[in-house]
Design a protein around this motif. Structure first.
Motif, short mmCIF file in Angstrom:
data_model
loop_
_atom_site.label_atom_id
_atom_site.label_comp_id
_atom_site.label_asym_id
_atom_site.label_seq_id
_atom_site.Cartn_x
_atom_site.Cartn_y
_atom_site.Cartn_z
N VAL A 70 0.85 -1.19 0.00
CA VAL A 70 0.00 0.00 0.00
C VAL A 70 0.89 1.24 0.00
N VAL A 87 2.77 -6.69 5.55
CA VAL A 87 2.30 -5.35 5.19
C VAL A 87 3.51 -4.55 4.74
N LEU A 140 -5.33 -0.43 5.18
CA LEU A 140 -5.52 -1.86 5.04
C LEU A 140 -6.33 -2.35 6.23
#
Length: 112
Positions: free
Chosen positions: A12, A108, A18
């Motif tokens: 991202v 992530v 998220l």
């Protein structure tokens, strides 16, 4: 035996959002606190947030206001909504039930 499976990670851009999910098997989920931890490369694992059985939440001081933990006991799932993400949020995120059960983690990555 309890199995925890995280999902929702990904790449991202800074400032993005998220939502991570931690799905649990087994019947003990609703009676336990659930934690989110994260570990960045070369760094120690750190506690992100946890949620009690009645939904009370606690966050790492540095993350207050950006992250929100919640649970749906009917679905045996805990969520971590992450907003205004920064590159320093890049890590593997794990959920944990403090009787020794860890998920495998979800990556992530916050990068432009």
């Amino acid at each position: 035996q309890v199995q925890l499976v995280e999902s929702g990670g990904g790449l991202v851009q800074p400032g993005g959002s998220l939502r991570l999910s931690c799905a649990a098997s087994g019947s003990i989920f609703s009676s336990r606190f659930v934690y989110w931890y994260r570990q960045a490369p070369g760094k120690q694992r750190e506690m992100v947030a946890f949620i009690t059985t009645d939904g009370t939440t606690t966050y790492a001081d540095s993350l207050k206001g950006r992250f929100t933990i919640s649970r749906d006991n009917a679905k045996n799932t805990v969520y971590l909504q992450m907003n205004s993400l920064k590159p320093e949020d890049t890590a593997v995120y794990h959920c944990y039930i403090p009787i020794g059960f860890w998920g495998q983690g979800t990556q992530v990555t916050v990068s432009s």
